[in-house]
Scaffold this motif. Sequence first.
Motif, mmCIF file in Angstrom:
data_model
loop_
_atom_site.group_PDB
_atom_site.id
_atom_site.type_symbol
_atom_site.label_atom_id
_atom_site.label_comp_id
_atom_site.label_asym_id
_atom_site.label_seq_id
_atom_site.Cartn_x
_atom_site.Cartn_y
_atom_site.Cartn_z
ATOM 1 N N UNK A 177 0.803 -1.222 0.000
ATOM 2 C CA UNK A 177 0.000 0.000 0.000
ATOM 3 C C UNK A 177 0.829 1.262 0.000
ATOM 4 N N UNK A 178 1.948 1.241 0.683
ATOM 5 C CA UNK A 178 2.825 2.423 0.720
ATOM 6 C C UNK A 178 3.670 2.530 -0.552
ATOM 7 N N UNK A 179 4.243 1.414 -0.985
ATOM 8 C CA UNK A 179 5.158 1.444 -2.137
ATOM 9 C C UNK A 179 4.415 1.763 -3.432
ATOM 10 N N UNK A 180 3.173 1.298 -3.571
ATOM 11 C CA UNK A 180 2.444 1.539 -4.806
ATOM 12 C C UNK A 180 2.113 3.008 -5.026
ATOM 13 N N UNK A 181 2.295 3.836 -4.019
ATOM 14 C CA UNK A 181 2.043 5.271 -4.154
ATOM 15 C C UNK A 181 3.215 6.022 -4.768
ATOM 16 N N UNK A 182 4.348 5.355 -4.926
ATOM 17 C CA UNK A 182 5.544 6.003 -5.496
ATOM 18 C C UNK A 182 5.353 6.152 -7.003
ATOM 19 N N UNK A 183 5.521 7.353 -7.530
ATOM 20 C CA UNK A 183 5.346 7.568 -8.974
ATOM 21 C C UNK A 183 6.289 6.674 -9.784
ATOM 22 N N UNK A 184 5.747 6.088 -10.846
ATOM 23 C CA UNK A 184 6.549 5.264 -11.747
ATOM 24 C C UNK A 184 6.558 3.789 -11.411
ATOM 25 N N UNK A 185 6.088 3.411 -10.219
ATOM 26 C CA UNK A 185 6.073 1.997 -9.828
ATOM 27 C C UNK A 185 4.957 1.289 -10.593
ATOM 28 N N UNK A 186 5.326 0.206 -11.289
ATOM 29 C CA UNK A 186 4.350 -0.543 -12.074
ATOM 30 C C UNK A 186 4.130 -1.958 -11.550
ATOM 31 N N UNK A 187 5.003 -2.420 -10.657
ATOM 32 C CA UNK A 187 4.847 -3.757 -10.117
ATOM 33 C C UNK A 187 5.522 -3.898 -8.775
#
Length: 70
Positions: free
Chosen positions: A22-32
């Motif tokens: 939930x926290x990491x998916x908020x980082x711009x550019x993260x696709x997986x």
Amino acid sequence: MATTKYQVSGMSCGHCEVAIRGEVEQIPGVTGIEVSSATGNLAVTTDGAPVDDAAVLAAVEEAGYEASVA
């Protein structure tokens, strides 16, 4: 695509995985995101540019865990 791997300490269950995701998916550019409490591994894939390690480490810390680049 670029994938960076991290070692996360303190994870012990699926809830831990969900919190980190939930926290990491908020980082711009993260696709997986692949996260495993069994192994303590986190793999973050981006859309081309390398992921910002500091942003991932801060996101994991925000979720309540500690991580380092593997």
